[in-house]
Enzyme design. Structure first.
Site, short mmCIF file in Angstrom:
data_model
loop_
_atom_site.label_atom_id
_atom_site.label_comp_id
_atom_site.label_asym_id
_atom_site.label_seq_id
_atom_site.Cartn_x
_atom_site.Cartn_y
_atom_site.Cartn_z
CG ASP A 140 -2.31 0.36 0.96
OD1 ASP A 140 -2.51 1.47 0.43
OD2 ASP A 140 -3.22 -0.43 1.27
CD GLU B 53 -9.04 4.22 -2.02
OE1 GLU B 53 -9.97 3.79 -1.34
OE2 GLU B 53 -8.17 4.98 -1.55
CG ASP C 212 -11.72 1.23 3.08
OD1 ASP C 212 -11.23 1.18 4.23
OD2 ASP C 212 -11.13 1.75 2.12
C1 GLC Z 1 -8.39 4.67 1.65
C2 GLC Z 1 -8.25 3.43 2.50
C3 GLC Z 1 -8.93 3.66 3.81
C4 GLC Z 1 -8.26 4.83 4.49
C5 GLC Z 1 -8.22 6.05 3.59
C6 GLC Z 1 -7.25 7.08 4.12
O1 GLC Z 1 -9.70 4.95 1.32
O2 GLC Z 1 -8.75 2.33 1.82
O3 GLC Z 1 -8.92 2.53 4.62
O4 GLC Z 1 -8.95 5.16 5.66
O5 GLC Z 1 -7.80 5.76 2.30
O6 GLC Z 1 -5.93 6.68 3.92
#
Ligand code: GLC
Ligand code: CA
Length: 557
Positions: free
Chosen positions: A112, A262, A331
């Site tokens: 990540d 993402e 999430d």
């Molecule tokens: C993304 C992650 C989530 C996190 C957010 C802030 O949406 O999947 O879990 O809280 O980013 O980093």
């Protein structure tokens, strides 16, 4: 001849660099996967112990949620040192051992990458806070404000203003998530330079790629931007972001890796810039298909919305781009609870729909054994900061505790974060001690050991689908077409190449329903290759019930 040789070589090279198109991924939420040292928290050595299980499942790569040093306000998404492993998870040596063992088994690892923000405990932010002229001041976004009046009325994803006032310098800093997650200022070239160095450091260590967190938020509108219909518009895929994404891409392109961004707020009709042949990433996680549609307080997802949204993404990326396929992650609630009825049949039906779509599937830990939502009974059982904030907001609005709890937990992230159910043993075999988050009581029947043992279990269905997908060109590269688009519960599509047509037919409901196909089809030519129920040959008129799923093939030459 020479030309052909060059072309073939070129093609080979592209294919080699697109290994991720033929791969199946598995997401590990490390806190909840496997605890190896009895402290109730999953860790890297726990993942190492379970590599043979993942190999047996048939996946090709693992995405691990953040394992870096972090105060854990947002479970690792608030990073205080990008190049250190959180002590809960182990050491850098443990990580290197994991990477080596995974590679020996032919499994790749992607990490990540969280670079929209850091933790407020990151040394950069600690410096940045100190004074207006600190060299790190401009690493973050600061603006004039008073304690009462923020620079603008923008709202953060986790609730409340995007601004937090800091007395030391009498200014406010900006955060799209929690106040402990200040956003980095990407306009600052030193920030970018430091991030790029860190990225190279990880890639040079031999990891196989990144899932890039919250990356569509790194560019913000000017602070005087006025919100109209979409309250997230000031920091969703804002123009100018492409400059930074191109710089990232230039680094990624030097390595033969998988990148998945993402990309919240990137619509399907704009996705080719993000994932096309010259896109910023190999693929993106879109968030449209898994959004809650329908009344607050309901735990159910809408099948028509799911179909429509996945269809849009499949068709938009048909000729340029690549889909990252998923139904759940850390999430979201559990897909078998959202779109099904918690049953093994529903889990198998959803797996069939997901895995045979065009794109790279990501299986979220526990999905392959049919793990379900957790029946939260009090807010004390919740860890996720955004759920707790939502609950408190509902109380402040005058809701009674029971009602607030019901609404707040329905779509809580913690459903997906309960510890992995390995076997029918205390704490589900996840740990020998009380875990950081409650284990679902249904571990007695829903657990990996049980599902590995049972014939025709969900686990074995996943194995079969993975194998089938990987050995079938049409299921990897074939074009997608949605059939029966108006049907409220049946998900049906074809995957076609010059030589074969595959038809995936799934009833996402327990009720009986009938479907019909064109009279012109050559029904006797279709072979049924996979079923989760009784054999049901493809026919012009068919009745389907009880989450049955069928896969058929017609040879075209
Ligand atoms: C993304 C992650 C989530 C996190 C957010 C802030 O949406 O999947 O879990 O809280 O980013 O980093
Ligand atoms: Ca542990």
């Amino acid at each position: 001849m020479a030309d052909l040789a060059v072309q073939t070589k070129q093609k080979k090279k592209t294919e080699k660099n697109s290994w991720w198109k033929e791969a199946v991924g598995y997401q590990i939420y490390p806190r909840s996967f496997k605890d190896s040292n009895h402290d109730g928290i999953g860790d890297l050595n726990g993942i190492r112990q379970k590599l043979p299980y993942l190999k047996e499942l048939g996946i090709d790569f693992i995405w691990i949620n953040p394992i870096y040093a972090s105060p854990n306000v947002d479970n690792g998404y608030d990073i205080s040192d990008y190049q250190a492993i959180h002590e809960d998870f182990g050491t850098m040596d443990d990580f290197q051992a994991l990477l080596k063992e995974a590679h020996e088994l032919g499994l790749k690892i992607i990490m990540d990458l969280v670079v929209n923000h850091t933790s407020d405990q990151h040394p950069w932010f600690i410096e940045s806070k100190k004074s207006l002229d600190n060299p790190y001041r401009d690493y973050y976004h600061w603006a004039d404000a008073t304690n009462e009046v923020p620079p603008n009325n923008w709202q953060s994803f986790f609730g409340g203003s995007t601004w937090t006032y800091d007395e030391t310098t009498e200014q406010s800093y900006f955060h799209v998530f929690a106040k402990e997650q200040p956003d980095l200022n990407w306009k600052n070239s030193n920030v970018r330079h430091e991030i790029y160095q860190m990225i190279r450091w990880w890639l040079d260590l031999g990891i196989d790629g990144f899932r890039i967190d919250a990356i569509s938020h790194i560019q913000k509108e000017p602070w005087d931007f006025k919100i109209t219909d979409n309250q997230w518009a000031p920091f969703m895929n804002v123009a100018g972001i492409e400059l930074y994404l191109k710089e990232l891409r230039a680094i990624f392109n030097e390595y033969n890796i998988l990148t998945v961004g993402e990309a919240s707020g990137v619509p399907h009709h704009e996705a080719d810039a993000w994932t096309g042949d010259h896109g910023y990433f190999n693929m993106i996680f879109e968030l449209e298909h898994c959004q809650r549609i329908g009344e607050l307080g309901s735990q159910k997802g809408s099948i028509p919305h799911l179909k429509q949204s996945l269809n849009e993404w499949q068709t938009s990326l048909e000729h340029n781009g690549w889909n990252a396929l998923y139904l759940e992650n850390h999430d979201t609630p559990r897909s078998v609870s959202v779109y099904g009825d918690d049953s093994p049949e529903a889990a198998k039906a959803l797996a069939t729909v997901l895995l045979l779509l065009k794109g790279t599937p990501f299986i979220y830990q526990g999905q392959e054994v049919g793990m379900t939502n957790y029946p939260f009974r009090s807010i004390e059982e919740i860890n996720a900061a955004d759920t707790i904030h939502f609950y408190q907001t509902l109380l402040a609005q005058g809701k009674m505790t029971n009602e607030a709890l019901k609404i707040a937990v329905n779509w809580s992230r913690d459903h997906g974060r309960t510890p992995f159910q390995w076997e029918n043993a205390s704490h589900g075999g996840f740990s020998t001690t009380e875990p950081w988050l409650k284990v679902n009581e249904n571990y007695r029947i829903i657990n990996a050991a049980q599902k590995e043992m049972e014939n025709s279990s969900i686990f074995h269905h996943y194995q079969t689908l993975i194998r089938l997908k990987k050995q079938t060109d049409a299921l990897i590269h074939g074009t997608f077409e949605l059939l029966l688009p108006e049907h409220p519960t049946v998900f049906c599509y074809t995957r076609t190449t010059d030589t074969e047509r595959w038809l995936i037919l799934v009833q996402l409901d327990r009720k009986a329903t009938s479907v019909s196909f064109p009279a012109s089809w050559n029904y006797s030519e279709w072979e049924e290759l996979l079923t989760t129920a009784n054999i049901n040959p493809l026919n012009q008129q068919m009745t389907l019930s009880d989450y049955e799923a069928h896969v058929y093939r017609e040879k075209l030459v």
